[in-house]
Design an enzyme around this catalytic site. Sequence first.
Site, PDB file in Angstrom:
ATOM      1  N   GLY A   1       8.828  13.851  -4.040  1.00  0.00           N
ATOM      2  CA  GLY A   1       9.120  15.225  -4.424  1.00  0.00           C
ATOM      3  C   GLY A   1       9.525  15.279  -5.894  1.00  0.00           C
ATOM      4  O   GLY A   1       9.447  14.274  -6.614  1.00  0.00           O
TER       5      GLY A   1
ATOM      6  N   ARG B   1      27.549  18.503   1.265  1.00  0.00           N
ATOM      7  CA  ARG B   1      28.478  18.656   0.125  1.00  0.00           C
ATOM      8  C   ARG B   1      29.863  19.135   0.535  1.00  0.00           C
ATOM      9  O   ARG B   1      30.848  18.796  -0.102  1.00  0.00           O
ATOM     10  CB  ARG B   1      27.891  19.618  -0.924  1.00  0.00           C
ATOM     11  CG  ARG B   1      26.806  18.971  -1.750  1.00  0.00           C
ATOM     12  CD  ARG B   1      26.406  19.853  -2.925  1.00  0.00           C
ATOM     13  NE  ARG B   1      25.117  19.406  -3.447  1.00  0.00           N
ATOM     14  CZ  ARG B   1      24.159  20.218  -3.869  1.00  0.00           C
ATOM     15  NH1 ARG B   1      24.347  21.531  -3.869  1.00  0.00           N
ATOM     16  NH2 ARG B   1      23.022  19.733  -4.313  1.00  0.00           N
TER      17      ARG B   1
ATOM     18  N   CYS C   1      23.090  21.519  -9.408  1.00  0.00           N
ATOM     19  CA  CYS C   1      22.674  21.271 -10.793  1.00  0.00           C
ATOM     20  C   CYS C   1      23.443  22.131 -11.812  1.00  0.00           C
ATOM     21  O   CYS C   1      23.879  21.628 -12.859  1.00  0.00           O
ATOM     22  CB  CYS C   1      21.181  21.525 -10.936  1.00  0.00           C
ATOM     23  SG  CYS C   1      20.617  23.026 -10.121  1.00  0.00           S
TER      24      CYS C   1
ATOM     25  N   GLN D   1      19.001  30.172 -15.520  1.00  0.00           N
ATOM     26  CA  GLN D   1      18.530  29.012 -14.775  1.00  0.00           C
ATOM     27  C   GLN D   1      17.010  28.887 -14.767  1.00  0.00           C
ATOM     28  O   GLN D   1      16.281  29.869 -14.628  1.00  0.00           O
ATOM     29  CB  GLN D   1      19.069  29.077 -13.337  1.00  0.00           C
ATOM     30  CG  GLN D   1      20.577  28.969 -13.315  1.00  0.00           C
ATOM     31  CD  GLN D   1      21.185  28.926 -11.926  1.00  0.00           C
ATOM     32  OE1 GLN D   1      22.238  29.496 -11.708  1.00  0.00           O
ATOM     33  NE2 GLN D   1      20.557  28.233 -11.000  1.00  0.00           N
TER      34      GLN D   1
ATOM     35  N   ARG E   1      18.094  33.758 -12.845  1.00  0.00           N
ATOM     36  CA  ARG E   1      16.895  32.934 -13.056  1.00  0.00           C
ATOM     37  C   ARG E   1      16.137  33.498 -14.256  1.00  0.00           C
ATOM     38  O   ARG E   1      15.943  34.710 -14.352  1.00  0.00           O
ATOM     39  CB  ARG E   1      16.009  33.008 -11.809  1.00  0.00           C
ATOM     40  CG  ARG E   1      14.827  32.057 -11.845  1.00  0.00           C
ATOM     41  CD  ARG E   1      15.209  30.647 -11.493  1.00  0.00           C
ATOM     42  NE  ARG E   1      15.590  30.516 -10.098  1.00  0.00           N
ATOM     43  CZ  ARG E   1      16.147  29.416  -9.600  1.00  0.00           C
ATOM     44  NH1 ARG E   1      16.376  28.375 -10.364  1.00  0.00           N
ATOM     45  NH2 ARG E   1      16.493  29.347  -8.330  1.00  0.00           N
TER      46      ARG E   1
ATOM     47  N   HIS F   1      18.614  24.312 -17.385  1.00  0.00           N
ATOM     48  CA  HIS F   1      19.528  25.426 -17.133  1.00  0.00           C
ATOM     49  C   HIS F   1      20.419  25.607 -18.357  1.00  0.00           C
ATOM     50  O   HIS F   1      20.872  24.626 -18.958  1.00  0.00           O
ATOM     51  CB  HIS F   1      20.454  25.122 -15.960  1.00  0.00           C
ATOM     52  CG  HIS F   1      19.795  25.140 -14.619  1.00  0.00           C
ATOM     53  ND1 HIS F   1      18.526  25.613 -14.395  1.00  0.00           N
ATOM     54  CD2 HIS F   1      20.268  24.760 -13.400  1.00  0.00           C
ATOM     55  CE1 HIS F   1      18.242  25.509 -13.111  1.00  0.00           C
ATOM     56  NE2 HIS F   1      19.275  24.985 -12.482  1.00  0.00           N
TER      57      HIS F   1
HETATM   58  P1  NAP Z   1      10.334  18.798  -3.172  1.00  0.00           P
HETATM   59  O1  NAP Z   1       9.680  18.642  -4.500  1.00  0.00           O
HETATM   60  O2  NAP Z   1       9.890  19.931  -2.320  1.00  0.00           O
HETATM   61  O3  NAP Z   1      10.129  17.409  -2.353  1.00  0.00           O
HETATM   62  C1  NAP Z   1      10.692  17.201  -1.056  1.00  0.00           C
HETATM   63  C2  NAP Z   1       9.686  16.477  -0.143  1.00  0.00           C
HETATM   64  O4  NAP Z   1       8.592  17.326   0.166  1.00  0.00           O
HETATM   65  C3  NAP Z   1       8.988  15.276  -0.730  1.00  0.00           C
HETATM   66  O5  NAP Z   1       9.841  14.175  -0.771  1.00  0.00           O
HETATM   67  C4  NAP Z   1       7.815  15.093   0.201  1.00  0.00           C
HETATM   68  O6  NAP Z   1       8.227  14.373   1.353  1.00  0.00           O
HETATM   69  C5  NAP Z   1       7.497  16.506   0.628  1.00  0.00           C
HETATM   70  N1  NAP Z   1       6.241  17.008   0.035  1.00  0.00           N
HETATM   71  C6  NAP Z   1       5.349  17.787   0.695  1.00  0.00           C
HETATM   72  N2  NAP Z   1       4.328  18.104  -0.092  1.00  0.00           N
HETATM   73  C7  NAP Z   1       4.526  17.499  -1.272  1.00  0.00           C
HETATM   74  C8  NAP Z   1       3.774  17.440  -2.484  1.00  0.00           C
HETATM   75  N3  NAP Z   1       2.611  18.084  -2.647  1.00  0.00           N
HETATM   76  N4  NAP Z   1       4.285  16.737  -3.528  1.00  0.00           N
HETATM   77  C9  NAP Z   1       5.438  16.100  -3.411  1.00  0.00           C
HETATM   78  N5  NAP Z   1       6.185  16.104  -2.272  1.00  0.00           N
HETATM   79  C10 NAP Z   1       5.736  16.810  -1.212  1.00  0.00           C
HETATM   80  O7  NAP Z   1      11.920  18.950  -3.291  1.00  0.00           O
HETATM   81  P2  NAP Z   1      12.869  18.643  -4.550  1.00  0.00           P
HETATM   82  O8  NAP Z   1      12.858  19.779  -5.497  1.00  0.00           O
HETATM   83  O9  NAP Z   1      12.567  17.262  -5.044  1.00  0.00           O
HETATM   84  O10 NAP Z   1      14.319  18.686  -3.846  1.00  0.00           O
HETATM   85  C11 NAP Z   1      14.719  17.656  -2.928  1.00  0.00           C
HETATM   86  C12 NAP Z   1      16.178  17.894  -2.541  1.00  0.00           C
HETATM   87  O11 NAP Z   1      16.989  17.796  -3.699  1.00  0.00           O
HETATM   88  C13 NAP Z   1      16.460  19.289  -1.952  1.00  0.00           C
HETATM   89  O12 NAP Z   1      17.453  19.199  -0.953  1.00  0.00           O
HETATM   90  C14 NAP Z   1      16.982  20.047  -3.121  1.00  0.00           C
HETATM   91  O13 NAP Z   1      17.813  21.125  -2.723  1.00  0.00           O
HETATM   92  C15 NAP Z   1      17.770  18.974  -3.835  1.00  0.00           C
HETATM   93  N6  NAP Z   1      17.980  19.234  -5.248  1.00  0.00           N
HETATM   94  C16 NAP Z   1      16.958  19.749  -5.963  1.00  0.00           C
HETATM   95  C17 NAP Z   1      17.149  19.998  -7.294  1.00  0.00           C
HETATM   96  C18 NAP Z   1      16.037  20.583  -8.115  1.00  0.00           C
HETATM   97  O14 NAP Z   1      16.261  20.834  -9.248  1.00  0.00           O
HETATM   98  N7  NAP Z   1      14.832  20.778  -7.612  1.00  0.00           N
HETATM   99  C19 NAP Z   1      18.364  19.696  -7.906  1.00  0.00           C
HETATM  100  C20 NAP Z   1      19.392  19.120  -7.150  1.00  0.00           C
HETATM  101  C21 NAP Z   1      19.160  18.889  -5.819  1.00  0.00           C
HETATM  102  P3  NAP Z   1       7.280  13.263   2.053  1.00  0.00           P
HETATM  103  O15 NAP Z   1       6.869  12.289   1.002  1.00  0.00           O
HETATM  104  O16 NAP Z   1       8.163  12.670   3.107  1.00  0.00           O
HETATM  105  O17 NAP Z   1       6.133  14.035   2.592  1.00  0.00           O
END
Ligand code: NAP
Length: 367
Positions: free
Chosen positions: A10, A101, A134, A161, A264, A271
């Site tokens: 992700g 958290r 964040c 943001q 946003r 941010h």
């Molecule tokens: P994300 O990009 O949606 O990725 C999460 C999971 O979605 C991936 O590990 C993957 O799991 C799956 N996935 C499905 N389709 C995908 C694709 N096309 N490309 C990549 N992954 C795909 O989520 P994220 O933004 O990294 O956030 C992950 C967690 O961190 C969340 O709980 C979020 O709230 C938290 N967080 C996010 C941020 C931020 O800035 N985005 C900041 C702090 C905390 P599989 O490999 O198992 O399929």
Amino acid sequence: MRTGFVGWRGMVGSVLRQRMLAEGDFTGLDPVFFSTSAAGGAAPDVGQGPATLLRADDVAALAGMDVILTCQGGDWTHAMYPRLRAAGWDGVFIDASSALRTADEATLVLDPVNRPVIDAALAAGCRTFVGPNCTVSLMLMGLVGLFRAGLVEWVSTMTYQAASGAGAAAMRELVAQMVALGQATAGLDPAGDILDLDAVVSATLASEGLPTQVFQAPLAGSAIPWVDRLVDGGQTREEWKGGYEANKIMGLRPPVPVDGICVRIGAMRCHAQAVTIKLTEAVPLATLERLIAEAHPWVDVVPNTPEATRAQLTPAATAGSLRVPVGRLRPLAMGPEYLTAFTVGDQLLWGAAEPLRRMLAILRGRL
Ligand code: NAP
């Protein structure tokens, strides 16, 4: 240290791997990769050689890990963390999501700000560490020097943001909206009537064809003063986190009120926030600047000039950097104990991946 990675592809997980590779963190580690969607496929090669992805719902396989680091998201943590602990697993759990958290057993990790809190938690046997929100992390990275000095009576923060806080699809939607504006105005005469240009932009933003599935409103050429869901008292959850998490991260007793409006804007991954701080006493600006600048190695005080502000204190200037600039510092007209500031940070680095990467390094005795 046998370390299981869940959610490694992700957005946060990808930045985490990128940073770990850049810092040589995989050297001497025994990484195992899990997947919710592609178990049996090839794991990413981070120097460990060919390996297979394991199932991210396999409790027995996960329980074989010394450490589990997950960027998979709150649903996975809610589903798997209780099962792992119920199965007797007492390894260290490091999580990017907000799922745990507020749990008493979880310590929020942002070591340039709260290393003593982390060390005390480790000494007390804590096994659950969670990356904070964040926006909160970046506010504290900028202003922790004032908190440490006991100078903060309260903070009101108005945020700007980035799209990345809502995930990869949100970043794509922002750019798609920008593309729609570009295409709609491309044929207009650059020397033509400015009201024609404005009318085309307004009509494009209002059109049904503009992609708004993620944000439910235009973000390009606009702003959305709502992030996350409604909680009590008219606050959004993002605004609630500001107060709750800032105090939990730093272990502040009594708590310092932190509140404001989260907005946003059309930035990609940084941010920014404009803060008003009620100081506990009037302090010369030079002293406040020194306290901010000396708090940790990543914070920069930016001179309050147009040139420095434009060059150093914008999302565009900060993207991809671990630097956290703080500028526009000055006492407000309300009185000498009212300070204003503007701070920016890359929310995929200090706001997401970096505190988790560093927590793993702390466990390994590397930090
Ligand atoms: P994300 O990009 O949606 O990725 C999460 C999971 O979605 C991936 O590990 C993957 O799991 C799956 N996935 C499905 N389709 C995908 C694709 N096309 N490309 C990549 N992954 C795909 O989520 P994220 O933004 O990294 O956030 C992950 C967690 O961190 C969340 O709980 C979020 O709230 C938290 N967080 C996010 C941020 C931020 O800035 N985005 C900041 C702090 C905390 P599989 O490999 O198992 O399929």
